[in-house]
Write an enzyme that holds these catalytic residues in place. Structure first.
Site, PDB file in Angstrom:
ATOM      1  N   ILE A  14       0.833  -1.204   0.000  1.00 35.23           N
ATOM      2  CA  ILE A  14       0.000   0.000   0.000  1.00 35.23           C
ATOM      3  C   ILE A  14       0.867   1.253   0.000  1.00 35.23           C
ATOM      4  O   ILE A  14       0.647   2.186  -0.775  1.00 35.23           O
ATOM      5  CB  ILE A  14      -0.957  -0.005   1.206  1.00 35.23           C
ATOM      6  CG1 ILE A  14      -1.972  -1.143   1.065  1.00 35.23           C
ATOM      7  CG2 ILE A  14      -1.683   1.325   1.336  1.00 35.23           C
ATOM      8  CD1 ILE A  14      -2.883  -1.319   2.266  1.00 35.23           C
ATOM      9  N   CYS A 129     -10.285  -1.215   1.953  1.00 35.87           N
ATOM     10  CA  CYS A 129     -10.443  -1.264   0.491  1.00 35.87           C
ATOM     11  C   CYS A 129     -11.862  -1.697   0.128  1.00 35.87           C
ATOM     12  O   CYS A 129     -12.501  -1.121  -0.768  1.00 35.87           O
ATOM     13  CB  CYS A 129      -9.408  -2.198  -0.138  1.00 35.87           C
ATOM     14  SG  CYS A 129      -9.439  -3.908   0.450  1.00 35.87           S
ATOM     15  N   PRO A 164       1.589  -8.519   4.519  1.00 35.59           N
ATOM     16  CA  PRO A 164       1.477  -8.886   5.931  1.00 35.59           C
ATOM     17  C   PRO A 164       0.544  -7.979   6.723  1.00 35.59           C
ATOM     18  O   PRO A 164      -0.198  -8.448   7.590  1.00 35.59           O
ATOM     19  CB  PRO A 164       2.924  -8.763   6.447  1.00 35.59           C
ATOM     20  CG  PRO A 164       3.776  -8.927   5.228  1.00 35.59           C
ATOM     21  CD  PRO A 164       2.991  -8.327   4.093  1.00 35.59           C
ATOM     22  N   ARG A 167      -3.099  -8.868   5.925  1.00 31.34           N
ATOM     23  CA  ARG A 167      -3.444 -10.167   6.514  1.00 31.34           C
ATOM     24  C   ARG A 167      -3.611 -10.066   8.028  1.00 31.34           C
ATOM     25  O   ARG A 167      -4.447 -10.751   8.625  1.00 31.34           O
ATOM     26  CB  ARG A 167      -2.377 -11.196   6.153  1.00 31.34           C
ATOM     27  CG  ARG A 167      -2.359 -11.516   4.662  1.00 31.34           C
ATOM     28  CD  ARG A 167      -1.174 -12.400   4.276  1.00 31.34           C
ATOM     29  NE  ARG A 167      -1.113 -12.578   2.840  1.00 31.34           N
ATOM     30  CZ  ARG A 167      -1.756 -13.519   2.165  1.00 31.34           C
ATOM     31  NH1 ARG A 167      -2.505 -14.394   2.816  1.00 31.34           N
ATOM     32  NH2 ARG A 167      -1.656 -13.607   0.853  1.00 31.34           N
TER      33      ARG A 167
END
Length: 313
Positions: A14, A129, A164, A167
């Site tokens: 991002i 998002c 990461p 997640r």
């Protein structure tokens, strides 16, 4: 000063995508510093190659840098947990914070829905998002009806686009997006689901929006949705409906049970969305990066424009 200097905290997917967007498309922002915690991260390496200052010592390292004094905006693209500590430090220093994590310390902000009313807040939260893709549709249904009893979204993103930080934020994603469906979208009850799709080759971001509303007509709802699609596409060109808006009447003789509300009837609206990324960092399948970073950039760019207008000539 012709532009507001900014820093990005979080050198993952991002943050790297946002850095390139600022370079290529920002009108009132100037990229200054990339911040991470992994000295070997691609985002930090790429920032240095592009001539920007960088540190792998997190916000503590950023605050020691000579560039820090001139930075007006800090984008946080880390994790919900990390943002709590980052916000405390950055806010104390008077920095404007654009939060791209699901921490939700500041007000939920979706540019086409409520940007103006949140613009002067010290910390604004970009939801998720999935929220950026779907909440505009829920709001579009709400403004064309008397009541949106329920809103549910299901977002599917390519596993390869989820780093990461993403997640680690799955639980926060569902909680934050569900709340924002209600507080920003206008649904009385909201639910959010995210799916990490491991398909090869990777598939583009897809989102499905379901609403149950009362009042209004199919024609008015469809027009409102199509108008909203165009508005989002102004800053996310790859945003589009995949097919015609679908409707189904839920009669009083066969109502559905909504948790916390009870039995309800009305008009079910289903919208299928796709978000194609601009491929600034990851390939075009990563529309989830694109819509998040584009929303954050649109928010920061407008805030910066207003700050620059206040400066003496």
């Amino acid at each position: 000063m012709s532009k507001i200097k900014c820093a990005i905290v979080g050198s993952g997917n991002i943050g790297a995508d946002l850095m390139i967007k600022i370079m290529r498309t920002a009108k009132n922002l100037e990229m200054s510093v990339m911040v991470g915690i992994d000295p070997e991260s691609d985002g930090l390496a790429r920032a240095r190659r592009l001539g920007f200052a960088a540190t792998h010592e997190g916000v503590a390292g950023l605050r020691k840098m000579p560039e820090y004094r001139e930075i007006g905006i800090v984008f946080d693209a880390t994790s919900a947990r990390a943002h709590i500590a980052n916000d405390a430090l950055l806010r104390k220093d008077g920095k404007k914070i654009i939060d791209l994590t699901p921490a939700a310390i500041g007000p939920f902000t979706v540019p086409v829905v409520n940007l103006e009313q949140n613009l002067d807040e010290p910390n604004v939260n970009m939801v998720t998002c999935g929220g950026q893709a779907t909440i505009p549709i829920v709001h579009a249904v709400r403004r064309a009806t008397d009541r949106v009893v329920y809103g549910e979204i299901v977002s599917s993103i390519a596993s390869k686009s989820a780093g990461p930080g993403t997640r680690a934020n799955i639980d926060e994603f569902t909680e934050t997006t569900s709340k924002a469906i209600e507080t920003v979208g206008g649904a009385e009850r909201g639910k959010a689901i995210i799916v990490l799709n491991p398909a090869e080759p990777p598939l583009m971001m897809r989102s499905t929006v379901f609403t149950l509303s009362q009042g209004g007509t199919q024609e008015a709802i469809e027009k409102s949705i199509l108008d909203m699609e165009k508005a989002v596409r102004d800053y996310v060109p790859g945003y589009r409906l995949k097919q015609k808006v679908q409707f189904e009447h839920i009669g009083d003789n066969a109502p559905v049970r909504i948790p916390g509300i009870g039995l309800a009837s009305g008009l079910k609206t289903t919208v299928f969305l796709e978000v194609e990324g601009a491929a600034h960092y990851l390939p075009a399948y990563a529309g989830n990066l694109d819509i998040m970073t584009s929303a954050a950039l649109a928010t920061a760019d407008l805030w910066a424009a207003k700050q620059l207008q206040k400066e003496p000539a």
